[in-house]
Design a protein around this motif. Structure first.
Motif, PDB file in Angstrom:
ATOM      1  N   MET A   1      39.161  56.387  45.692  1.00  0.00           N
ATOM      2  CA  MET A   1      39.977  55.681  45.138  1.00  0.00           C
ATOM      3  C   MET A   1      39.441  54.070  44.412  1.00  0.00           C
ATOM      4  N   LEU A   2      39.712  53.957  43.419  1.00  0.00           N
ATOM      5  CA  LEU A   2      39.300  52.585  42.739  1.00  0.00           C
ATOM      6  C   LEU A   2      40.328  51.699  42.443  1.00  0.00           C
ATOM      7  N   THR A   3      40.069  50.380  42.930  1.00  0.00           N
ATOM      8  CA  THR A   3      40.821  49.354  42.747  1.00  0.00           C
ATOM      9  C   THR A   3      40.382  48.458  41.418  1.00  0.00           C
ATOM     10  N   VAL A   4      41.189  48.307  40.498  1.00  0.00           N
ATOM     11  CA  VAL A   4      41.115  47.395  39.412  1.00  0.00           C
ATOM     12  C   VAL A   4      41.838  46.141  39.783  1.00  0.00           C
ATOM     13  N   VAL A   5      40.828  44.877  39.321  1.00  0.00           N
ATOM     14  CA  VAL A   5      41.604  43.741  39.326  1.00  0.00           C
ATOM     15  C   VAL A   5      41.205  43.012  37.952  1.00  0.00           C
ATOM     16  N   ALA A   6      42.292  42.895  36.894  1.00  0.00           N
ATOM     17  CA  ALA A   6      41.883  42.420  35.640  1.00  0.00           C
ATOM     18  C   ALA A   6      42.525  41.016  35.589  1.00  0.00           C
ATOM     19  N   GLU A   7      42.238  39.912  35.122  1.00  0.00           N
ATOM     20  CA  GLU A   7      42.671  38.670  34.559  1.00  0.00           C
ATOM     21  C   GLU A   7      42.720  38.534  33.298  1.00  0.00           C
ATOM     22  N   ILE A   8      43.723  38.506  32.946  1.00  0.00           N
ATOM     23  CA  ILE A   8      44.072  38.635  31.271  1.00  0.00           C
ATOM     24  C   ILE A   8      44.580  36.829  31.021  1.00  0.00           C
ATOM     25  N   CYS A   9      43.427  36.365  30.304  1.00  0.00           N
ATOM     26  CA  CYS A   9      43.759  34.769  30.041  1.00  0.00           C
ATOM     27  C   CYS A   9      44.538  34.757  29.040  1.00  0.00           C
ATOM     28  N   ILE A  10      45.673  33.965  28.923  1.00  0.00           N
ATOM     29  CA  ILE A  10      46.533  33.740  27.763  1.00  0.00           C
ATOM     30  C   ILE A  10      46.431  32.618  27.145  1.00  0.00           C
ATOM     31  N   LYS A  11      46.760  32.515  26.068  1.00  0.00           N
ATOM     32  CA  LYS A  11      46.803  31.242  25.504  1.00  0.00           C
ATOM     33  C   LYS A  11      48.148  30.433  26.144  1.00  0.00           C
ATOM     34  N   PRO A  12      47.948  29.063  26.026  1.00  0.00           N
ATOM     35  CA  PRO A  12      48.987  28.305  26.589  1.00  0.00           C
ATOM     36  C   PRO A  12      50.302  28.723  26.070  1.00  0.00           C
ATOM     37  N   GLY A  13      51.347  28.835  26.555  1.00  0.00           N
ATOM     38  CA  GLY A  13      52.928  28.934  26.103  1.00  0.00           C
ATOM     39  C   GLY A  13      53.004  30.448  25.900  1.00  0.00           C
ATOM     40  N   ARG A  14      52.116  31.354  26.094  1.00  0.00           N
ATOM     41  CA  ARG A  14      52.466  32.638  25.741  1.00  0.00           C
ATOM     42  C   ARG A  14      52.483  33.963  26.782  1.00  0.00           C
ATOM     43  N   ARG A  15      52.358  33.254  27.887  1.00  0.00           N
ATOM     44  CA  ARG A  15      52.405  34.167  29.109  1.00  0.00           C
ATOM     45  C   ARG A  15      53.592  35.011  29.249  1.00  0.00           C
ATOM     46  N   GLN A  16      54.630  34.474  29.069  1.00  0.00           N
ATOM     47  CA  GLN A  16      55.970  35.290  29.203  1.00  0.00           C
ATOM     48  C   GLN A  16      55.967  36.370  28.393  1.00  0.00           C
ATOM     49  N   LEU A  96      37.412  43.924  37.016  1.00  0.00           N
ATOM     50  CA  LEU A  96      36.544  44.108  38.030  1.00  0.00           C
ATOM     51  C   LEU A  96      37.123  45.532  38.670  1.00  0.00           C
ATOM     52  N   VAL A  97      36.087  46.513  39.032  1.00  0.00           N
ATOM     53  CA  VAL A  97      36.434  47.650  39.137  1.00  0.00           C
ATOM     54  C   VAL A  97      35.757  47.860  40.784  1.00  0.00           C
ATOM     55  N   LEU A  98      36.541  47.961  41.628  1.00  0.00           N
ATOM     56  CA  LEU A  98      36.088  47.990  43.186  1.00  0.00           C
ATOM     57  C   LEU A  98      36.369  49.176  43.797  1.00  0.00           C
ATOM     58  N   GLU A  99      35.311  49.219  44.838  1.00  0.00           N
ATOM     59  CA  GLU A  99      35.772  50.516  45.538  1.00  0.00           C
ATOM     60  C   GLU A  99      35.635  50.078  47.202  1.00  0.00           C
ATOM     61  N   PRO A 100      36.113  50.843  47.887  1.00  0.00           N
ATOM     62  CA  PRO A 100      36.216  50.457  49.410  1.00  0.00           C
ATOM     63  C   PRO A 100      34.736  50.762  49.827  1.00  0.00           C
ATOM     64  N   THR A 101      34.486  49.862  50.886  1.00  0.00           N
ATOM     65  CA  THR A 101      33.077  49.963  51.633  1.00  0.00           C
ATOM     66  C   THR A 101      33.171  50.813  52.804  1.00  0.00           C
ATOM     67  N   ALA A 102      34.390  51.148  53.192  1.00  0.00           N
ATOM     68  CA  ALA A 102      34.367  52.252  54.448  1.00  0.00           C
ATOM     69  C   ALA A 102      35.200  53.199  54.327  1.00  0.00           C
TER      70      ALA A 102
END
Length: 102
Positions: A1-16, A96-102
């Motif tokens: 199983m892979l865990t993905v954490v993605a940060e999408i940086c949005i222009k100010p005022g457009r997040r919603q 980021l594509v992350l995998e478990p260590t154990a």
């Protein structure tokens, strides 16, 4: 199983606007083969000294059965449409594509 954490940086005022588009996409992605989680998260505005603030970002927390499933997800037509819909609102995407260590 892979865990993905993605940060999408949005222009100010457009997040919603982008968040509304993502929320419409979530059920479709959850129906994809190999997708176990696909959640959009935003910064909790706590005023504590040890916390980094990212008020203009959306964080995607995803779990995929395998890299093959994640790669298929990236090539889905609805993802192409999604990227086209938000391209003028996005400054940067960090994945980021992350995998478990154990």
């Amino acid at each position: 199983m892979l865990t993905v954490v993605a940060e999408i940086c949005i222009k100010p005022g457009r997040r919603q606007r982008v968040l509304d588009i993502i929320n419409k996409l979530i059920p479709t992605v959850l129906d994809e083969e190999g997708c176990h989680q696909y959640d959009a998260l935003v910064d909790h505005q706590a005023q504590v000294p040890w916390k980094q603030n990212s008020p203009d970002s959306i964080f995607m927390l995803e779990q995929w059965e395998s890299l093959r499933h994640l790669e298929q997800h990236q090539q889905m037509p609805h993802m192409e449409t999604h990227r086209e819909q938000i391209k003028d609102d996005v400054i940067d995407v960090k994945i980021l594509v992350l995998e478990p260590t154990a």
